[in-house]
Enzyme design. Sequence first.
Site, mmCIF file in Angstrom:
data_model
loop_
_atom_site.group_PDB
_atom_site.id
_atom_site.type_symbol
_atom_site.label_atom_id
_atom_site.label_comp_id
_atom_site.label_asym_id
_atom_site.label_seq_id
_atom_site.Cartn_x
_atom_site.Cartn_y
_atom_site.Cartn_z
ATOM 1 C CG ASN A 170 4.723 -4.431 -3.000
ATOM 2 O OD1 ASN A 170 5.167 -5.095 -3.933
ATOM 3 N ND2 ASN A 170 3.732 -4.844 -2.220
ATOM 4 C CE1 TYR A 174 0.052 -8.146 0.304
ATOM 5 C CE2 TYR A 174 -0.122 -5.746 0.347
ATOM 6 C CZ TYR A 174 0.563 -6.891 -0.017
ATOM 7 O OH TYR A 174 1.746 -6.784 -0.697
ATOM 8 N NE ARG A 175 -8.095 -11.653 6.191
ATOM 9 C CZ ARG A 175 -7.777 -12.960 6.218
ATOM 10 N NH1 ARG A 175 -7.918 -13.706 5.143
ATOM 11 N NH2 ARG A 175 -7.314 -13.483 7.330
ATOM 12 C CD GLU A 231 3.296 -5.207 -7.101
ATOM 13 O OE1 GLU A 231 3.829 -4.129 -6.771
ATOM 14 O OE2 GLU A 231 3.630 -6.294 -6.574
ATOM 15 C CG ASP A 280 -8.753 -16.643 3.500
ATOM 16 O OD1 ASP A 280 -8.650 -16.290 2.308
ATOM 17 O OD2 ASP A 280 -8.115 -16.125 4.423
HETATM 18 C C1 LIG Z 1 -9.338 -11.014 -3.460
HETATM 19 C C2 LIG Z 1 -7.934 -11.246 -2.984
HETATM 20 C C3 LIG Z 1 -7.640 -11.117 -1.634
HETATM 21 C C4 LIG Z 1 -6.358 -11.327 -1.174
HETATM 22 N N1 LIG Z 1 -6.096 -11.181 0.168
HETATM 23 C C5 LIG Z 1 -4.833 -11.311 0.607
HETATM 24 C C6 LIG Z 1 -4.531 -11.078 1.980
HETATM 25 O O1 LIG Z 1 -5.402 -10.790 2.785
HETATM 26 N N2 LIG Z 1 -3.233 -11.186 2.385
HETATM 27 C C7 LIG Z 1 -2.227 -11.503 1.509
HETATM 28 O O2 LIG Z 1 -1.071 -11.560 1.914
HETATM 29 N N3 LIG Z 1 -2.495 -11.764 0.196
HETATM 30 C C8 LIG Z 1 -3.766 -11.660 -0.268
HETATM 31 N N4 LIG Z 1 -4.038 -11.875 -1.588
HETATM 32 C C9 LIG Z 1 -2.957 -12.277 -2.496
HETATM 33 C C10 LIG Z 1 -2.047 -11.118 -2.820
HETATM 34 O O3 LIG Z 1 -2.785 -10.017 -3.298
HETATM 35 C C11 LIG Z 1 -1.015 -11.509 -3.863
HETATM 36 O O4 LIG Z 1 -0.216 -12.524 -3.315
HETATM 37 C C12 LIG Z 1 -0.139 -10.355 -4.317
HETATM 38 O O5 LIG Z 1 0.819 -10.838 -5.216
HETATM 39 C C13 LIG Z 1 0.546 -9.691 -3.158
HETATM 40 O O6 LIG Z 1 1.379 -8.653 -3.618
HETATM 41 P P1 LIG Z 1 2.914 -8.648 -3.260
HETATM 42 O O7 LIG Z 1 3.526 -9.819 -3.998
HETATM 43 O O8 LIG Z 1 3.403 -7.342 -3.770
HETATM 44 O O9 LIG Z 1 3.012 -8.810 -1.790
HETATM 45 C C14 LIG Z 1 -5.331 -11.677 -2.071
HETATM 46 C C15 LIG Z 1 -5.633 -11.800 -3.431
HETATM 47 C C16 LIG Z 1 -6.916 -11.595 -3.892
HETATM 48 C C17 LIG Z 1 -7.196 -11.721 -5.349
HETATM 49 MN MN LIG Z 2 4.989 -6.850 -5.087
#
Ligand SMILES: Cc1cc2nc3c(=O)[nH]c(=O)nc-3n(C[C@H](O)[C@H](O)[C@H](O)COP(=O)(O)O)c2cc1C
Ligand SMILES: [Mn+2]
Length: 502
Positions: A170, A174-175, A231, A280
């Site tokens: 995966n 995530y920040r 991804e 945020d």
């Molecule tokens: C700039 C940016 C920052 C993000 N920060 C977070 C975060 O801190 N935590 C989080 O859970 N998702 C965050 N997201 C959203 C996730 O990247 C997004 O939901 C992604 O699909 C997560 O991958 P996953 O589905 O494999 O978990 C962020 C997206 C962007 C564009």
């Molecule tokens: Mn995913």
Amino acid sequence: MAPPRDLRDWIARLEREGELVRVAAEVDPELEITEINDRVVKQGGPALLFERVKGSELPLLINQFGTERRMAMAFDAPSLDAVAEKLSDVLEMQPPQGLVEKVRGLQKLKSIAGSRPKTVRSGACQEIVLEGDDASLDLLPIQKCWPDDAAPFITLPAVITHDPRSGVRNVGMYRMQKLGPRATAMHWQIHKDGRADYLATDGRIEVAVALGLDPVTAYSASAPLPKHIDELMLAGFLRGEPVELVRAKTVAIDVPANAEIVLEGYIAKDELTEEGPFGDHTGYYTPPERFPVFNLTAVTMRRDAIYPSIVVGKPPQEDAWLGKATERIFLPAIRMTLPEIVDYDLPVAGAFHNCCIVSIRKAFPGHAQKVMHAIWGLGMLSLTKAIVVVDEWVDVHDYEEVLFRVGANVDPQRDVLITEGPLDHLDHAPTRQFYGGKMGIDATHKGPEEGTREWPPEIEMTPEVRELVDRRWAEYGIPLDTAAGNGRISQSPRPLRRLLRR
Ligand SMILES: Cc1cc2nc3c(=O)[nH]c(=O)nc-3n(C[C@H](O)[C@H](O)[C@H](O)COP(=O)(O)O)c2cc1C
Ligand SMILES: [Mn+2]
């Protein structure tokens, strides 16, 4: 051409196209870069490469995704709809007939087969390897974005984990809040795949974080794919070229060879820390909450690595265009289950999860409600708070027109559906975190089967008179440009783009 190979190729292209400015003056990663960037983003300005960031040797790239043009350039596509079309071509493949179609079909299949990442022996991301005490986050120009942020945050990472049960990779964005030179928080929200991998682990989960990727791979980390889909496959497909991976130095994870910087480490199951506050993308600070701790075991990087960053905050910010890319790219996939959907729009000002406008080919009573429930059951769209459904001829991207339809066609008592369900992790409005109210507004025309009176016809001028006035406009001597009825609320179906056909 094809999408950029790596961040450098991308920077060179941006520069050639007049889409990047190098800033030589020294700037502070604490607040100053945010304020500069905020002014630039809000004017649709260029990407910025800060060459001298106080306290670090590394330059910082920001606003690489900040306009629709740059977001399309990232995919080397004329528009985001063109990117979606590439995906819909594959999703909607039919058994080919005739030789030409068969050859074309094979090419499409090859584009899927060739999407799988491939491992290579060495990668630029490991030109420098720092382990033990040498590995330090103090090397990086990590931004403190907003005044009340708890600390500096890494904001544009691609966080890589594997599901301990299936081994499936995966990648998510995530920040990561800096806790010290060798530790950060990991902001894995409750609905996210990275968190699920972590929860399924006993003891420790290994984690690698890639920073400074080619823009398509960086985008893919933010894409809401189903959990079992890697991804990096999507990245390979959209790039038209597989993502190359090298084995990390201190964890059993393959990382993108083209990355500028890779952070390697682990997260122990029971080690949590206070994360936040953080300004945020909701436009508010998210309050402190407990999240897992990422422990750094190695930093690897290119010799002259570039650090990528992004600032979120009150919309619109740079992430608006990452969100719009997802909105467009996922339309064909949504239409696989909901073919009656013509188009949809997630307004940037609605922070994506707060509002969804969707147009449908309405075929039966209650069709709008069917679509609302389907959206509330679909991947990350399930977190949508308000849905507005309009008829197929309404342009969902024209908010004036949508408001007109809501005003004109809605009986609030009959057409507003109030229900409840899961909400975005960061939503501060509901009484309880994660769960609360939802609203669906049916702004479609209602038929007699829906118990209404006769629906009145819409006002429309005849085409003959329109043509006549077009032809004679100069004669009237009225000093206005009336080309194509600027500002008019459209009352008839307009030719939809190919993507939106059917
Ligand atoms: C700039 C940016 C920052 C993000 N920060 C977070 C975060 O801190 N935590 C989080 O859970 N998702 C965050 N997201 C959203 C996730 O990247 C997004 O939901 C992604 O699909 C997560 O991958 P996953 O589905 O494999 O978990 C962020 C997206 C962007 C564009
Ligand atoms: Mn995913």
